[in-house]
Every structure is written in C-alpha cells, then in structure tokens.
Design an enzyme around this catalytic site. Structure first.
Site, PDB file in Angstrom:
ATOM      1  N   GLN A  71     -11.760 -17.206  -9.973  1.00  0.00           N
ATOM      2  CA  GLN A  71     -12.644 -16.361  -9.180  1.00  0.00           C
ATOM      3  C   GLN A  71     -12.368 -16.465  -7.684  1.00  0.00           C
ATOM      4  O   GLN A  71     -11.707 -17.383  -7.208  1.00  0.00           O
ATOM      5  CB  GLN A  71     -14.105 -16.746  -9.453  1.00  0.00           C
ATOM      6  CG  GLN A  71     -14.567 -16.372 -10.854  1.00  0.00           C
ATOM      7  CD  GLN A  71     -16.060 -16.552 -11.032  1.00  0.00           C
ATOM      8  OE1 GLN A  71     -16.504 -17.470 -11.679  1.00  0.00           O
ATOM      9  NE2 GLN A  71     -16.839 -15.652 -10.465  1.00  0.00           N
ATOM     10  N   ASP A 231     -13.625 -16.895 -14.507  1.00  0.00           N
ATOM     11  CA  ASP A 231     -13.320 -17.924 -15.494  1.00  0.00           C
ATOM     12  C   ASP A 231     -14.544 -18.634 -16.053  1.00  0.00           C
ATOM     13  O   ASP A 231     -14.634 -18.870 -17.268  1.00  0.00           O
ATOM     14  CB  ASP A 231     -12.315 -18.931 -14.946  1.00  0.00           C
ATOM     15  CG  ASP A 231     -12.681 -19.489 -13.578  1.00  0.00           C
ATOM     16  OD1 ASP A 231     -13.786 -19.210 -13.072  1.00  0.00           O
ATOM     17  OD2 ASP A 231     -11.833 -20.210 -12.999  1.00  0.00           O
TER      18      ASP A 231
END
Length: 472
Positions: A71, A231
């Site tokens: 991210q 994630d």
C-alpha cells in the site's frame, strides 16, 4: 472447475496463486523477487509478475484475476502513461517533513491531527501517498509538473495487465484508496481540497474507486480483473477474518488490523481508518520494522532462521532484562522516522546469542502489542488474534506471541500466501457475483497459548522511551 488467479505484489517479491474458484484449493503457484530499496522502477514489478505468472503456468485458463499489493506507494504517470520517476514505496521516509507540513497546514498540533483524522480517517506520516505528493511538489517540481496521474502499485499493475488502455482506465479499490490520505473511507469520496493542498494544483487524474466486485479491466483472454486490494485488506480476506478478529501480520512491515462495521478516525494518528475488501472497514496500525528485524538478528549472529528461533526459545522470557527496540529503519508507529534501533540492558549475563535472539523476537512483538493496545483504545473488541506473514513461520514468534499479547494466538498454516489468497478469493467473488465472497477454508489452524509475562512489555516501554529521534 473454474480457476482464478491471485497476485501479491509485495515489497520484497511477487507471488501468484491459481486456485479453484469454488473450493479455494491450490492448483499451482509461482513467485519472483523484487529489487531492494524504497524507490523502485515499476517496470521491475511488471517483470517479476511476468516471471511469477510463467512459473504458475500462465493465466490463459483463469476465469478472473485480481492483484493485491503493497500500500501507499506513489506511481507518477505523464500524459502518455509513461512512468515519471521511480515509485516511492510506503517505507520511504524522505517525506517525513512533508507530512509534518501537511498537519501544520490544517492547524498544526492536535488540532491539525484531528482535522486530518476527521477528513480522511488518518493523520499524515511519511508512508502515505499524500505526504509523498507534497514532497514531490516541493523537492522535484519538474517531475511534479510532468505528472498527469498518480496511482498506487496494485492499480498500476492491474492497469498494465489490462493492456494500459489509457489514463482514464486507471482503477483502484476502497482498501488501497483509503491509505492515500486524500480519499475518505467514511464518505467514499476523494478530497480534492487536500490533493490541492498537497500537490499545489488541480487536474491530477486519480483512479476510479471500485466496489468489492467491480471490474478493473480484462486480461487479453477476456477474463475480468477484480478491483484488487491493499495487502493487509487482502490478507484479511484470505484468512476469512470477521468482526472481532484481529490480524497480526509480520512481514516487511508489522500490521495489526481488524474488520469493523464502522470507520475509524483516530486523531493521535496511531490507528489509520482504512477500508476492507467487502464494503466494511479495516482500522490498521502499521509498524515499519518487523520480519527484517529477524533477518538482521540472524545476520548479526551468523545463524539461519531456524537456529535463531531455537536460540530465542532457549533464553528466558524477558531475556533477563535485555530489551531490543527494533527501529532499524526509523519507525512509523510511533511516528519516529529518524529513530534508530537500540538494545537496553546489556550485561555480561545478557551478552549471549540466545539473549539477543529472544530480545529481537520480543521487541517485534512488543511493538505490535502497542498497536493492539491502540486498537482496543479505539473500541476494538478482540475475540481472537490471528498471526500471519513470513515472520509467523518462526516457531519462536509463534510460541512467544501469547506471552506478549496476553491472549491465545491462532496461526493458520504458516506457508500460506494469504495476501495472494485474498486476491484470488476476490477474483472468485467477481466470477460468482454473490452477496458474499465464496467460503474457502485456510487449512488446519494451530492455537498457541501461554501465560502472559507483563514484565516483558514493561521493560520494553522503558527502553522505547529512551530511544532518540533526530535527523542528524
């Protein structure tokens, strides 16, 4: 049986799993490494994805695919879709000063932090894309001027898989958008005023934010691409987390997250108000240092990870007073980007490999336990703790975790690729079109339980308070 593909484009590598869409059974898989560093050419991710897909037998027979990824990175594209500069990753701390400036812009101090939390559910730190945008505009104005669109790592990879059909085809999902600092999980909208505040101009093209089963494009075979995920949200979907489950992930970063029915807005900035992949919310606490602390300890002691684990378990709880503060790359939670790691309590008795190994494991877990405390302070109900990530493969981590967390810890099969599995489950949901994702099992779950040892965290808290934080 229809097959689906899930991709985990993480900081360190790319993993691809091909699973049965109905049962979740693993059919085949592949992986390839990513380059080291905190600024990476996105083309390296695409090359790794290509290699991992080839190892997994290709995508020609899948009914759908979805990409999850690290991210909060920043991928800048020009008007032709070309990459402007190397992508800054979440763990690149050069934007720490820019984050502080953004807080000052909205009032500074507690008032500024509160304003950001109320606007987008988080307070800027170096990791978030909004801080990186401010850094780019301030430090690299020529690159900022060339930038026509900004997206996140998994957005870019999905777009490339779809054939890079044009900037207006960029897509993202709620979970990753919620970590940018300019999209609100609570309202489901971009904050153009905050983008302007960070970047200094309007007109920046941003990906369209899709719902849980939205389609982000198609593979060349015509199979749909799911919206993808950040994630930690993908991992939550991969382990089948429900409300009241706290997921502790020990990967490159350390993540504490929980599925929630309401958005979070923590003015302290410790808890970030992210969204999940199902239409709900995913409050998250993220530390910068996790599994790589084990790597560093193993390197220092010249042992492999199995030997490191055995050493740690041979030392007593609390390592006879030796505490390791694991801020080897600065830290994000607490927000101390310039801090360094430190060992406290070194004596002749504690100057052994076993004590250092134990202190390394306990230091990581204490850092994550601080995050768990912050979640509880925000009203999180902890029904169970689920431990995942590469660090969960360590027997020492699994056995010591309940002594630090003070509760039983559930560990799914440690070799599971739960981020990639979550992406695959999302792809299966796109295929099914149901109200809920398909029910998959994660295999035999082990339960670890042990008496809490409060002295470990007490000693760690003293050591943490004495770690300096400066830019010298």
């Amino acid at each position: 049986m229809p097959l689906v593909a899930g991709v985990d484009s993480s900081t360190q590598s790319c993993k691809v799993v091909i699973r049965d869409a109905e049962t979740g059974k693993l059919v085949r898989e592949g992986r390839a490494p990513h380059p080291r560093g905190t600024a990476v050419p996105p083309a390296a991710w695409e090359a790794a994805l290509s290699n991992a897909v080839a190892q997994a037998g290709g995508l020609d027979d899948v009914a759908a695919a979805s990409v999850a990824g690290q991210q909060q990175g920043m991928v800048c594209l020009d008007t032709e879709g070309a990459v402007v500069r190397d992508a800054l990753l979440w763990n690149d701390t050069r934007s720490a000063g820019a984050a502080a400036d953004l807080i000052s812009d909205l009032g500074g101090g507690e008032a500024g932090q509160r304003a950001w939390a109320e606007a987008v559910g988080l307070v800027p730190v170096a990791s978030f894309t909004v801080s990186k945008l401010r850094w780019l505009a301030s430090v690299e104005p020529e690159n900022a001027a060339r930038t026509a669109a900004v997206c996140l790592p998994h957005d870019w990879l999905t777009w490339r898989l779809a054939g890079a059909p044009g900037l207006d085809a960029l897509r993202t999902d709620r979970s990753d958008a919620s970590g940018t600092g300019y999209w609100s999980a609570a309202t489901g909208e971009y904050r153009s005023d905050l983008i302007r505040l960070a970047f200094g101009r309007d007109g920046l093209l941003l990906p369209q934010v899709l719902g849980p089963t939205g389609r982000a494009g198609h593979l060349r075979t015509g199979a749909p691409l799911g919206p993808g995920a950040g994630d930690c949200a993908a991992a939550a979907l991969g382990v089948g987390a429900e409300s009241g489950d706290v997921i502790v992930s020990i990967g490159t970063s350390g993540i504490v997250s929980t599925v929630s029915d309401v958005p979070a807005a923590d003015a302290s900035g410790i808890v970030a108000g992210f969204a999940d992949t199902t239409g709900r919310f995913l409050p998250v606490v993220c530390t910068l240092n996790a599994a790589r602390v084990l790597d560093a300890a193993a390197t220092l002691l010249r042992v492999d990870h199995a030997e490191l684990s055995a050493l740690a378990l041979s030392a007593p709880p609390g390592a006879d007073g030796l505490a390791l503060v694991p801020y080897l790359e600065g830290e994000r939670t607490p927000n101390r980007p310039y801090a360094t790691g430190a060992a406290h309590g070194l004596t002749l008795r504690t100057s052994t490999p076993a004590h250092l190994a134990r202190a390394a494991v306990e230091g990581i877990l204490c850092s994550l336990a601080d995050g768990l405390d912050a979640m509880i302070a925000q009203g999180t109900t902890v029904n169970r703790v689920i431990l995942v990530g590469g660090g969960a493969r360590s027997e020492a981590v699994r056995r010591i975790a309940p002594t630090v967390f003070g509760c039983p810890v559930l560990v799914p099969p440690p070799l599971g690729e739960y981020v990639a599995d979550g992406a695959a489950r999302q792809a299966a949901w796109v295929v099914s079109g149901g109200q809920r994702p398909p029910a998959w099992t994660v295999g035999q779950v082990e339960v670890y339980d042990a008496d809490a040892v409060p002295a470990v965290r007490e000693r760690y808290a003293v050591a943490r308070a004495n770690v300096p934080d400066h830019a010298d």
